[in-house]
Scaffold this motif. Sequence first.
Motif, PDB file in Angstrom:
ATOM      1  N   VAL A   1     -36.273  -8.205  83.912  1.00  0.00           N
ATOM      2  CA  VAL A   1     -36.447  -7.036  84.849  1.00  0.00           C
ATOM      3  C   VAL A   1     -35.742  -5.676  84.062  1.00  0.00           C
ATOM      4  N   ARG A   2     -34.477  -5.993  83.967  1.00  0.00           N
ATOM      5  CA  ARG A   2     -33.691  -4.889  83.241  1.00  0.00           C
ATOM      6  C   ARG A   2     -34.579  -4.491  82.109  1.00  0.00           C
TER       7      ARG A   2
ATOM      8  N   LEU B   1     -34.504 -12.632  76.210  1.00  0.00           N
ATOM      9  CA  LEU B   1     -35.157 -13.758  75.925  1.00  0.00           C
ATOM     10  C   LEU B   1     -33.970 -14.675  75.577  1.00  0.00           C
TER      11      LEU B   1
ATOM     12  N   VAL C   1     -30.470 -19.531  88.489  1.00  0.00           N
ATOM     13  CA  VAL C   1     -31.828 -19.889  89.225  1.00  0.00           C
ATOM     14  C   VAL C   1     -32.660 -21.169  89.069  1.00  0.00           C
TER      15      VAL C   1
ATOM     16  N   GLN D   1     -26.984 -16.886  84.513  1.00  0.00           N
ATOM     17  CA  GLN D   1     -27.904 -16.205  85.185  1.00  0.00           C
ATOM     18  C   GLN D   1     -29.242 -17.448  85.215  1.00  0.00           C
ATOM     19  N   GLY D   2     -29.564 -17.797  84.222  1.00  0.00           N
ATOM     20  CA  GLY D   2     -30.871 -18.951  83.972  1.00  0.00           C
ATOM     21  C   GLY D   2     -30.250 -20.171  84.910  1.00  0.00           C
TER      22      GLY D   2
ATOM     23  N   ARG E   1     -30.102 -10.372  68.500  1.00  0.00           N
ATOM     24  CA  ARG E   1     -30.032 -11.573  67.965  1.00  0.00           C
ATOM     25  C   ARG E   1     -30.797 -11.709  66.638  1.00  0.00           C
TER      26      ARG E   1
ATOM     27  N   GLY F   1     -26.423 -14.591  80.282  1.00  0.00           N
ATOM     28  CA  GLY F   1     -27.907 -15.134  80.581  1.00  0.00           C
ATOM     29  C   GLY F   1     -27.819 -16.712  80.787  1.00  0.00           C
TER      30      GLY F   1
ATOM     31  N   CYS G   1     -40.017 -14.559  89.264  1.00  0.00           N
ATOM     32  CA  CYS G   1     -39.244 -13.461  89.314  1.00  0.00           C
ATOM     33  C   CYS G   1     -39.247 -12.708  90.488  1.00  0.00           C
TER      34      CYS G   1
ATOM     35  N   MET H   1     -31.274  -9.860  91.314  1.00  0.00           N
ATOM     36  CA  MET H   1     -30.402  -9.897  90.105  1.00  0.00           C
ATOM     37  C   MET H   1     -29.406 -10.749  90.474  1.00  0.00           C
ATOM     38  N   ILE H   2     -28.936 -11.703  89.412  1.00  0.00           N
ATOM     39  CA  ILE H   2     -27.703 -12.499  89.434  1.00  0.00           C
ATOM     40  C   ILE H   2     -26.479 -11.702  88.860  1.00  0.00           C
TER      41      ILE H   2
ATOM     42  N   ALA I   1     -23.793 -10.990  76.548  1.00  0.00           N
ATOM     43  CA  ALA I   1     -25.223 -11.040  77.016  1.00  0.00           C
ATOM     44  C   ALA I   1     -25.597 -12.496  76.965  1.00  0.00           C
ATOM     45  N   TYR I   2     -25.277 -13.301  75.981  1.00  0.00           N
ATOM     46  CA  TYR I   2     -25.757 -14.633  75.890  1.00  0.00           C
ATOM     47  C   TYR I   2     -25.119 -15.534  76.922  1.00  0.00           C
TER      48      TYR I   2
ATOM     49  N   ALA J   1     -31.269  -8.650  75.770  1.00  0.00           N
ATOM     50  CA  ALA J   1     -31.055  -9.828  75.584  1.00  0.00           C
ATOM     51  C   ALA J   1     -31.999 -10.669  76.457  1.00  0.00           C
TER      52      ALA J   1
ATOM     53  N   THR K   1     -33.943 -17.426  81.642  1.00  0.00           N
ATOM     54  CA  THR K   1     -32.927 -16.229  81.858  1.00  0.00           C
ATOM     55  C   THR K   1     -32.741 -16.159  83.290  1.00  0.00           C
ATOM     56  N   GLY K   2     -33.724 -16.665  84.044  1.00  0.00           N
ATOM     57  CA  GLY K   2     -33.249 -16.254  85.715  1.00  0.00           C
ATOM     58  C   GLY K   2     -34.005 -15.052  85.969  1.00  0.00           C
ATOM     59  N   TYR K   3     -34.411 -14.343  84.974  1.00  0.00           N
ATOM     60  CA  TYR K   3     -35.167 -13.212  85.089  1.00  0.00           C
ATOM     61  C   TYR K   3     -34.565 -12.072  85.207  1.00  0.00           C
ATOM     62  N   ASP K   4     -33.237 -11.842  85.360  1.00  0.00           N
ATOM     63  CA  ASP K   4     -32.354 -10.729  85.420  1.00  0.00           C
ATOM     64  C   ASP K   4     -32.684  -9.743  84.355  1.00  0.00           C
ATOM     65  N   LYS K   5     -32.403 -10.114  83.095  1.00  0.00           N
ATOM     66  CA  LYS K   5     -32.439  -9.365  81.914  1.00  0.00           C
ATOM     67  C   LYS K   5     -33.844  -8.758  81.592  1.00  0.00           C
TER      68      LYS K   5
END
Lengths: 770, 162, 87
Positions: free
Chosen positions: B146-147, B100, A671, A667-668, A17, A664, A703, A708-709, A660-661, B98, B140-144
């Motif tokens: 941690v990765r 963030l 959660v 996933q966000g 980005r 994201g 976390c 992982m999601i 990826a976004y 990614a 982010t839900g933390y997944d990325k």
Amino acid sequence: MATAEKKYKVIGTRPIRHDGVDKVTGRAKYGADLHLTGMLYGAILRSPHAHARIKSIDTSKAEALPGVRAVVTNADLPQIGSKIADLGEGMFNLQHISRIALACEKVTYKGHAVAAVAADNIHIAQEATALIEVDYEPLPHVMDVREAMRDDAPILHEDVRTEAFASATDEPGDQPTNIAKHFFHEKGNIEEGFSAAHLVLEREFTTATVHQGYIEPHNATALWNPDGQITVWTSTQGTFVVREQLSGLLQEPISKIKVVPMEIGGGFGGKIVAYLPPVAAILSKKSGRPVQLVMDRTEVLEATGPTPGSYMKVKIGVDSEGLITAADAYIAFEAGGFPGSPIPAASMTVFACYEIPNGRVNGYDVCVNKPATKAYRAPGATQAAFAVESVLDEIAEQLNIDPLELRLKNAAVEGTRRVDGVEFARIGMRETVEAIQQSDHWKSEIGDGARHIEGPAHYDDGNKRCGRGFAAGFWFNAGLKSAVTATVRTDGTVALLEGSTDIGGSRAGIAMQLAETLGITAEEVTPTVVDTDSIGYTDVTGGSRVTFATGWAAYEAALDIQRQMVKRAALIWDCNADDVCYEDGRIVGPADKSFTFGELAAQVHKTGEPIIGRGSSDHNTPGGAFAAHIVDVQVDLETGKVEILRFTAAQDVGTAIHPAYVEGQIQGAAVQGIGWALNEEYFFDDAGEMRNATFLDYRIPTCYDVPMIETILVEVPNPGHPYGVRGVGEVPIVPPPAAIANAIYAATGVRMPNLPISPPNLLHALLENK
Amino acid sequence: MSSKRIVTCNINGRPEEFLCQSRQTLLEVLRDVLDMTGTKEGCSNGNCGACTVQFNGRPVDSCLVLAVEANGAEIETIESVAPAEGLDALQNAFLEEAALQCGICTPGFIIQARALLNENPNPTEEEIRFYLAGNLCRCTGYDKIVRAVQAAAQSRMASATT
Amino acid sequence: MPRVFIPPQLRSLTNDLTEVDITGTNVRQVIDALDAKHPGIRSRLCEGDELKPGLTVAIGRRMGTLGLLEKVDENSEVHFLPAIGGG
């Protein structure tokens, strides 16, 4: 997932980005990072009472404190009448916003802003607020939606009468009430539908107040110049809607107001209403200096809009095969201290995933003495889905039908007419549920691969039980207005100006659509988010609309650039523009002449005026979005604690511009949904005070709390967008609470109809069930 | 107004001297006095980790440290993570993965994750999640994240052996 | 002819009809024609020269963006819905 990557050159790839380096080095400037010469710091005095009349406010001692430069109350704001403004993503009553910013006559929740101070530093400002004397007349308060709907409930607003949506009833009633609005939808014949059912289930549900939980508190810096120009720097989801609100609240024309976007640390719908800008503006006017206001976490929780708590009753009838014959929902939302909860959306999303031949929805917006609710990611839909998906889960069990099969049997498709009357266009509900059916997770044993469990999870393993749950969800997505300008630079790159504040990496997705259209790389586009004087009107970053709408505007700007490049090449080649075309990043003319974009760009200033593309969008075809989630949980029967073992979220995402976004966002949101399901709630005491107004006790997932999601992007391009974009940001928050409740039932045999399913709540239910 | 104290310390490898009141936190001084706004404020009471800095060799919430306590201390903030040229492995990993979205929690995570990898160069997922549990992220839900830490660990180990 | 779907709480003004076929090439004309046939309906849907705040129109399968100026063609369905907001 690689679908888009095969079809396009830039779309579907994962470039870094453009604002990334600034954000990982700490250089990016968020609202509270701004330091202006001579800047004062503001602090706000807030009500200690959940409900009280303000008899008087004496600011004299505060004003006398050395270092204090200005003190304001609602009296320093123009007194405006009730006026509804369309801020794009929702209707807002400007008078209410004015009274939320600084209370007028009454406070209707603990933490309600009453006065504000600007001083040389934050400590003096805070000390000064303690010197402001407010004479309150405390009033009885009401905290629960059902209690607030009773005839004998304490009334928050004497002028509120129940407004029924599009109703023939002449008079809205002459008694003040807390029930501000009533929405009603009906389709077919509900009584006949239930009579024809083989099985009818009716269940009640409640959900607690929950906050968006963005990590960055609200901020605003304002300068009211002696020439009457007002500039506000703020972290916001919408600079233009802040401008609209400022104009309405301050009674100044928009030409006198400029809103400058700072980087923003999360919003999720909570940073659309302008709590601080009007207050900072009048403090600046009174003190003659720039003034910065930043909330602390307690203020954010107590005084900015969370999503409503609710009471719901859902009744669904099915035939012996599981086909829905009738569905009825009663949904009452806690609007908080002022009317305006997202009950309209809840009323329309509640049954949207399914074909409902006979349906009815009653939705109520009810005032209670809690902070005034505002949007939170797919506002209203999560609560409604919690109820419906729990009932369907129970129906599936009673009829011994697989829960996914039950959803597929009833799935809404193109042409399905919702209970509110509108037909669906091309949608992806079936495909999304099928994606779950075909997923590795669905085909695996419960808990397989979970990091906390060694080996396969066992059902009867001491005091732990495992289970799997499913839920689906729907959200509309918005189009609304966006504008961009793009300038060709002589080094073959493009400077892209846009007005969509970047909360999640959207700059990249917009730049990628421009790059794709011009046949250049994403890195060759430099996107900048600019202020309200520098770009055309752009609606909020929210409503899952930015990649769709601002992306479309960028696409139009790119086409505009193409047309100009074609004309310029024709000039250079001395031929007819009709004989020149733009193809794949090249400008191609007669006799095998061609330029790359870069080659022609290098010649732009030598051959005429600068080349600037403009694009704007008001397209309204973003398409609805469907999500289907499965979750494996492990319940500790001794403590009531629920561990998330594995989580998979499938969603029809249209074309994933930057995968990826898109992942994201899913996933966000998932959660956030997990937090909503398992822990988050506003805990009020008998005095109507929130007792957990910090991140310690308003417990959002860390976390360590989640695995992982896994995401499954079902890419059915949206026919209503040049690149097939469909909004993705909101719907993934809709299914998780229901999916988790269903998983907990599978694990323990106990249905949890109230959120949150926190350890004490679940343990209590488990013990009662024994 | 209470009188100010002089504090002398070392920030990001440079000697630093500033004036502060006893009631000011290290976070406030970094941001408002020294204009180092890379360290962020999310909650003001030590629950979100956005204000994490390295303090005498350990990651701490700077909102819970009084500025006067920094006298004689060695402090590292996000501004020191990138080398003279380019970016640190963690910063690169956050960008590539990614990890963030809004980015407000990112400086705190990077400081904390760097402390983790300095202590434990090859952590398991469990160890990463446990060590970072004091840093909240809502986007982010933390997944990325941690990765990204896993990727940075690999990349650091790879360059350590070259 | 465009077909207007009558919101449930307005059906008392249309003799309980749930759908009414009416002439018009934009929403304003459709509402005017509807009001001519079923007096009183216009004042429930409009305020002055605009749709009532909080009210929006869907034409067929998509949301309208132009309020009363939204075009309506021969086969359009016209729906009146509550305005909603995202987050």
